[in-house]
Design an enzyme around this catalytic site. Structure first.
Site, PDB file in Angstrom:
ATOM      1  N   HIS A 117       0.864  -1.197   0.000  1.00 20.20           N
ATOM      2  CA  HIS A 117       0.000   0.000   0.000  1.00 20.20           C
ATOM      3  C   HIS A 117       0.896   1.242   0.000  1.00 20.20           C
ATOM      4  O   HIS A 117       1.879   1.294   0.752  1.00 20.20           O
ATOM      5  CB  HIS A 117      -0.898  -0.017   1.247  1.00 20.20           C
ATOM      6  CG  HIS A 117      -1.831   1.152   1.292  1.00 20.20           C
ATOM      7  ND1 HIS A 117      -2.990   1.208   0.534  1.00 20.20           N
ATOM      8  CD2 HIS A 117      -1.755   2.322   1.976  1.00 20.20           C
ATOM      9  CE1 HIS A 117      -3.594   2.362   0.762  1.00 20.20           C
ATOM     10  NE2 HIS A 117      -2.873   3.054   1.624  1.00 20.20           N
ATOM     11  N   GLU A 180       9.100   4.021  -6.418  1.00 19.53           N
ATOM     12  CA  GLU A 180      10.488   3.519  -6.434  1.00 19.53           C
ATOM     13  C   GLU A 180      10.789   2.715  -5.172  1.00 19.53           C
ATOM     14  O   GLU A 180      11.443   1.677  -5.223  1.00 19.53           O
ATOM     15  CB  GLU A 180      11.436   4.716  -6.461  1.00 19.53           C
ATOM     16  CG  GLU A 180      12.136   4.918  -7.779  1.00 19.53           C
ATOM     17  CD  GLU A 180      13.156   6.033  -7.657  1.00 19.53           C
ATOM     18  OE1 GLU A 180      12.825   7.133  -8.141  1.00 19.53           O
ATOM     19  OE2 GLU A 180      14.246   5.813  -7.069  1.00 19.53           O
TER      20      GLU A 180
HETATM   21  C1  GRF Z   1       0.914   0.711  -6.168  1.00 22.90           C
HETATM   22  O1  GRF Z   1       1.103   2.029  -5.765  1.00 22.90           O
HETATM   23  C2  GRF Z   1       0.506  -0.141  -5.001  1.00 22.90           C
HETATM   24  O2  GRF Z   1       1.067   0.268  -3.792  1.00 22.90           O
HETATM   25  C3  GRF Z   1      -0.988   0.052  -4.959  1.00 22.90           C
HETATM   26  O3  GRF Z   1      -1.382   0.099  -6.308  1.00 22.90           O
HETATM   27  C4  GRF Z   1      -0.283   0.556  -7.105  1.00 22.90           C
HETATM   28  C5  GRF Z   1      -0.050  -0.472  -8.157  1.00 22.90           C
HETATM   29  O4  GRF Z   1       0.910  -0.080  -9.095  1.00 22.90           O
HETATM   30  N1  GRF Z   1      -1.624  -1.000  -4.207  1.00 22.90           N
HETATM   31  P1  GRF Z   1       1.505  -1.123 -10.123  1.00 22.90           P
HETATM   32  O5  GRF Z   1       0.327  -1.717 -10.889  1.00 22.90           O
HETATM   33  O6  GRF Z   1       2.235  -2.155  -9.345  1.00 22.90           O
HETATM   34  O7  GRF Z   1       2.395  -0.327 -11.014  1.00 22.90           O
END
Ligand code: GRF
Length: 222
Positions: A117, A180
């Site tokens: 998260h 990142e």
């Molecule tokens: C990330 O910011 C994660 O923390 C949240 O949703 C976003 C997903 O990004 N749960 P990605 O699809 O992994 O690029």
């Protein structure tokens, strides 16, 4: 000399709904033969999730289970559950999976279901955590990898990364800085679990032989 049998790796099932940059971080980490986990299946509830292409490019099995084809959340979760079990998954990793899971699913994968998260939980649960952080004016936000419990964005915290918030940040700038950190945190959390170093005592995570940061972070520094 007798050849040593390789240790069995923890089998990961990764659930996505979108671009899959965290999935990519896991694909890259698991490409190292020394990494103690492997991705056996990527499931998306959306057929057009960019992460599916990332998995396919890496030769990882994918499956689309469109939630819209199910009459209830429970029916969808049962299909997810069956598919994960059939693939022999030992740890389910939510990586930008944009569906709330039923209490039944969370309970049946108790301590074998984790999420990332983009905030320092328990602050800024739910959607728009970056906007919430900017509105609150915090000097640090970050990300959290945690075991999933039935309540949204709740559960024992495995690790967190703190990321500074700068004056003038907008949601996109902050999200990119946190992302990142996410890409470093998720593989590390999975490695700790796969190495058998993570235990949960009364909903608090303990890490065996953990190397902990020992200096305070300041922001701003002058
Ligand atoms: C990330 O910011 C994660 O923390 C949240 O949703 C976003 C997903 O990004 N749960 P990605 O699809 O992994 O690029």
């Amino acid at each position: 000399m007798e050849k040593l049998k390789p240790l069995e790796k923890l089998k990961l099932g990764v659930l996505i709904s979108g671009r899959g940059s965290n999935l990519q971080a896991l694909i890259d980490a698991t490409a190292d033969p020394a990494f103690p986990a492997e991705i056996v299946l990527v499931i998306s509830n959306k057929a057009d999730a960019g992460g599916l292409l990332r998995a396919q490019a890496a030769g990882v099995a994918t499956k689309v289970i469109p939630h819209k084809e199910f009459s209830s959340r429970e029916a969808f979760d049962t299909a997810l559950d069956d598919t994960l079990r059939a693939a022999g998954v030992g740890l389910v990793c939510l990586a930008g999976f944009m569906r709330l899971l039923s209490a039944k699913f969370a309970t049946s994968w108790h301590d074998r279901l984790i999420n990332i998260h983009p905030s320092l939980l328990p602050s800024f649960k739910g959607l728009d955590s970056h906007g919430q952080a900017l509105t609150a004016g915090v000097r640090f936000s970050g990300c959290t990898v945690h075991f999933v419990r039935p309540e949204m964005d709740a559960g024992p915290i495995i690790l967190q990364a703190a990321v500074p918030v700068h004056d003038g940040d907008d949601e996109d700038i902050l999200a990119a800085r946190i992302l990142e950190a996410e890409h470093r945190c998720y593989p590390l959390a999975i490695r700790l679990i796969a190495e058998g170093r993570v235990t949960i005592e009364g909903e608090i995570v303990r890490i065996a032989n953990g190397k902990f940061a020992d200096s305070p972070l300041l922001n701003p520094i002058g």
